[in-house]
Write a protein that holds these residues in place. Structure first.
Motif, PDB file in Angstrom:
ATOM      1  N   SER A  94       0.808  -1.217   0.000  1.00  0.00           N
ATOM      2  CA  SER A  94       0.000   0.000   0.000  1.00  0.00           C
ATOM      3  C   SER A  94       0.842   1.267   0.000  1.00  0.00           C
ATOM      4  O   SER A  94       0.404   2.299  -0.517  1.00  0.00           O
ATOM      5  N   ASN A  95       2.060   1.219   0.564  1.00  0.00           N
ATOM      6  CA  ASN A  95       2.864   2.432   0.605  1.00  0.00           C
ATOM      7  C   ASN A  95       4.368   2.169   0.532  1.00  0.00           C
ATOM      8  O   ASN A  95       5.163   3.023   0.895  1.00  0.00           O
ATOM      9  N   GLY A  96       4.772   0.977   0.083  1.00  0.00           N
ATOM     10  CA  GLY A  96       6.187   0.687  -0.132  1.00  0.00           C
ATOM     11  C   GLY A  96       6.566   0.980  -1.566  1.00  0.00           C
ATOM     12  O   GLY A  96       5.709   1.115  -2.441  1.00  0.00           O
ATOM     13  N   GLY A  97       7.862   1.086  -1.828  1.00  0.00           N
ATOM     14  CA  GLY A  97       8.268   1.412  -3.186  1.00  0.00           C
ATOM     15  C   GLY A  97       9.636   0.886  -3.560  1.00  0.00           C
ATOM     16  O   GLY A  97      10.503   0.717  -2.708  1.00  0.00           O
ATOM     17  N   ASN A  98       9.806   0.600  -4.853  1.00  0.00           N
ATOM     18  CA  ASN A  98      11.096   0.242  -5.429  1.00  0.00           C
ATOM     19  C   ASN A  98      11.577   1.393  -6.304  1.00  0.00           C
ATOM     20  O   ASN A  98      10.773   2.118  -6.888  1.00  0.00           O
ATOM     21  N   ILE A  99      12.904   1.553  -6.417  1.00  0.00           N
ATOM     22  CA  ILE A  99      13.490   2.506  -7.349  1.00  0.00           C
ATOM     23  C   ILE A  99      14.215   1.710  -8.417  1.00  0.00           C
ATOM     24  O   ILE A  99      15.013   0.822  -8.110  1.00  0.00           O
ATOM     25  N   ILE A 100      13.946   2.031  -9.692  1.00  0.00           N
ATOM     26  CA  ILE A 100      14.486   1.276 -10.817  1.00  0.00           C
ATOM     27  C   ILE A 100      15.266   2.221 -11.726  1.00  0.00           C
ATOM     28  O   ILE A 100      14.783   3.287 -12.099  1.00  0.00           O
ATOM     29  N   PHE A 101      16.489   1.808 -12.079  1.00  0.00           N
ATOM     30  CA  PHE A 101      17.337   2.585 -12.975  1.00  0.00           C
ATOM     31  C   PHE A 101      17.438   1.849 -14.309  1.00  0.00           C
ATOM     32  O   PHE A 101      17.784   0.667 -14.352  1.00  0.00           O
ATOM     33  N   GLY A 102      17.120   2.540 -15.397  1.00  0.00           N
ATOM     34  CA  GLY A 102      17.143   1.919 -16.707  1.00  0.00           C
ATOM     35  C   GLY A 102      17.964   2.717 -17.699  1.00  0.00           C
ATOM     36  O   GLY A 102      17.986   3.950 -17.654  1.00  0.00           O
ATOM     37  N   THR A 103      18.648   2.014 -18.611  1.00  0.00           N
ATOM     38  CA  THR A 103      19.397   2.664 -19.681  1.00  0.00           C
ATOM     39  C   THR A 103      19.119   1.922 -20.991  1.00  0.00           C
ATOM     40  O   THR A 103      18.541   0.840 -20.998  1.00  0.00           O
ATOM     41  N   LYS A 104      19.577   2.518 -22.080  1.00  0.00           N
ATOM     42  CA  LYS A 104      19.371   1.922 -23.403  1.00  0.00           C
ATOM     43  C   LYS A 104      20.690   1.920 -24.163  1.00  0.00           C
ATOM     44  O   LYS A 104      21.399   2.924 -24.188  1.00  0.00           O
ATOM     45  N   TYR A 105      21.033   0.780 -24.778  1.00  0.00           N
ATOM     46  CA  TYR A 105      22.293   0.697 -25.524  1.00  0.00           C
ATOM     47  C   TYR A 105      22.158   1.420 -26.861  1.00  0.00           C
ATOM     48  O   TYR A 105      21.060   1.611 -27.391  1.00  0.00           O
ATOM     49  N   ASP A 106      23.282   1.821 -27.417  1.00  0.00           N
ATOM     50  CA  ASP A 106      23.303   2.586 -28.654  1.00  0.00           C
ATOM     51  C   ASP A 106      22.688   1.770 -29.792  1.00  0.00           C
ATOM     52  O   ASP A 106      23.042   0.612 -30.013  1.00  0.00           O
ATOM     53  N   GLY A 107      21.763   2.375 -30.518  1.00  0.00           N
ATOM     54  CA  GLY A 107      21.115   1.721 -31.641  1.00  0.00           C
ATOM     55  C   GLY A 107      19.783   1.094 -31.301  1.00  0.00           C
ATOM     56  O   GLY A 107      19.050   0.675 -32.198  1.00  0.00           O
ATOM     57  N   SER A 108      19.450   1.013 -30.008  1.00  0.00           N
ATOM     58  CA  SER A 108      18.196   0.392 -29.613  1.00  0.00           C
ATOM     59  C   SER A 108      17.027   1.334 -29.901  1.00  0.00           C
ATOM     60  O   SER A 108      17.124   2.548 -29.743  1.00  0.00           O
ATOM     61  N   THR A 109      15.903   0.753 -30.318  1.00  0.00           N
ATOM     62  CA  THR A 109      14.680   1.524 -30.543  1.00  0.00           C
ATOM     63  C   THR A 109      13.656   1.240 -29.458  1.00  0.00           C
ATOM     64  O   THR A 109      12.533   1.748 -29.523  1.00  0.00           O
ATOM     65  N   ASP A 110      14.027   0.415 -28.477  1.00  0.00           N
ATOM     66  CA  ASP A 110      13.117   0.085 -27.391  1.00  0.00           C
ATOM     67  C   ASP A 110      13.206   1.117 -26.278  1.00  0.00           C
ATOM     68  O   ASP A 110      14.050   2.018 -26.296  1.00  0.00           O
ATOM     69  N   THR A 111      12.333   0.980 -25.298  1.00  0.00           N
ATOM     70  CA  THR A 111      12.421   1.816 -24.114  1.00  0.00           C
ATOM     71  C   THR A 111      13.600   1.356 -23.264  1.00  0.00           C
ATOM     72  O   THR A 111      14.085   0.225 -23.408  1.00  0.00           O
ATOM     73  N   PRO A 112      14.118   2.202 -22.364  1.00  0.00           N
ATOM     74  CA  PRO A 112      15.259   1.813 -21.545  1.00  0.00           C
ATOM     75  C   PRO A 112      14.997   0.518 -20.762  1.00  0.00           C
ATOM     76  O   PRO A 112      13.898   0.284 -20.261  1.00  0.00           O
ATOM     77  N   THR A 113      16.024  -0.314 -20.677  1.00  0.00           N
ATOM     78  CA  THR A 113      15.948  -1.597 -19.985  1.00  0.00           C
ATOM     79  C   THR A 113      16.409  -1.444 -18.537  1.00  0.00           C
ATOM     80  O   THR A 113      17.379  -0.730 -18.264  1.00  0.00           O
ATOM     81  N   GLU A 114      15.738  -2.126 -17.620  1.00  0.00           N
ATOM     82  CA  GLU A 114      16.141  -2.071 -16.216  1.00  0.00           C
ATOM     83  C   GLU A 114      17.545  -2.625 -16.050  1.00  0.00           C
ATOM     84  O   GLU A 114      17.860  -3.724 -16.505  1.00  0.00           O
ATOM     85  N   ARG A 115      18.401  -1.841 -15.364  1.00  0.00           N
ATOM     86  CA  ARG A 115      19.778  -2.269 -15.101  1.00  0.00           C
ATOM     87  C   ARG A 115      20.034  -2.489 -13.611  1.00  0.00           C
ATOM     88  O   ARG A 115      20.793  -3.379 -13.235  1.00  0.00           O
ATOM     89  N   MET A 116      19.391  -1.675 -12.779  1.00  0.00           N
ATOM     90  CA  MET A 116      19.604  -1.785 -11.337  1.00  0.00           C
ATOM     91  C   MET A 116      18.320  -1.439 -10.604  1.00  0.00           C
ATOM     92  O   MET A 116      17.556  -0.584 -11.049  1.00  0.00           O
ATOM     93  N   ARG A 117      18.093  -2.130  -9.481  1.00  0.00           N
ATOM     94  CA  ARG A 117      16.882  -1.900  -8.691  1.00  0.00           C
ATOM     95  C   ARG A 117      17.238  -1.854  -7.212  1.00  0.00           C
ATOM     96  O   ARG A 117      18.036  -2.656  -6.721  1.00  0.00           O
ATOM     97  N   ILE A 118      16.631  -0.909  -6.499  1.00  0.00           N
ATOM     98  CA  ILE A 118      16.673  -0.880  -5.036  1.00  0.00           C
ATOM     99  C   ILE A 118      15.274  -1.214  -4.562  1.00  0.00           C
ATOM    100  O   ILE A 118      14.325  -0.478  -4.834  1.00  0.00           O
TER     101      ILE A 118
END
Length: 206
Positions: A94-118
């Motif tokens: 109900s009130n907890g949360g995760n923080i997600i860090f995402g990046t995208k490799y050069d040439g990708s047309t997708d949305t950023p991919t998750e790389r690290m999570r707290i």
């Protein structure tokens, strides 16, 4: 210049609160120092755990799913805007949360991919979204791992890895060390400045 706004006594103008530099397209809130960034926030609103002070910047998500993101977009080399990285949140319970860090490799047309999570429990996952311990690093690619490096070139520098336990009420450490190319195992240290007693040494000759 100062941006006029409506205050308690009608129309007022205060550059110490809200300042806009039309030449640089920079904005300052809480002060008139606008020279260093597109947006500068100045104040003394430090965070309080009791909720009485929520810091200088608050991002509020009204979606019931509780998911929001800061998206970094670059259009310098493309004809359209391109989200290259993002920092997002997901709701747990109900009130907890995760923080997600995402990046995208050069040439990708997708949305950023998750790389690290707290996670909401404080676990950190690199390459995994479900870390079950304080730090979990996963990879499904050959020659990907973790490097601990000491760049001191004065000689005699070691690269220690401390494994510490407080189970007995006193910190006791096991030290695994790269000692000028030799593998060293030490035990018995009670502080990080004390490497402990040498128990095993594998030198460069094996």
């Amino acid at each position: 210049g100062a941006v006029p706004f409506i205050g308690a006594n009608g129309l007022v103008s205060q550059d110490t609160d809200f300042f806009w530099d039309i030449g640089r397209s920079n904005m300052a809130l809480g002060g008139s120092d606008y020279t260093n960034a597109r947006l500068t926030l100045t104040g003394d609103n430090s965070y309080s755990a009791d909720g009485s002070n929520n810091g200088m910047l608050q991002l509020r998500q009204t979606d019931a799913a509780g998911e929001g993101a800061i998206v970094f977009i670059n259009s310098g080399v493309q004809s359209t805007y391109n989200d290259i990285a993002r920092i997002s949140t997901t709701l747990t319970g109900s009130n907890g949360g995760n923080i997600i860090f995402g990046t995208k490799y050069d040439g990708s047309t997708d949305t950023p991919t998750e790389r690290m999570r707290i996670t909401s429990t404080g676990n950190v996952g690199i390459g995994t979204s479900t870390p079950i311990m304080r730090l979990v690093v996963e990879s499904n690619t050959v020659n990907e791992g973790v490097i601990i490096s000491n760049t001191d070139t004065t000689g005699g520098a070691s690269v220690p890895l401390f494994l510490s336990s407080m189970s007995s009420g006193t910190s006791t450490n096991v030290n695994i060390e790269n000692l000028d190319g030799s593998f060293a195992l030490r035990t018995g240290a009670t502080t990080l400045s004390d490497y402990g007693l040498m128990r095993m040494l594998v030198n460069t000759l094996g």
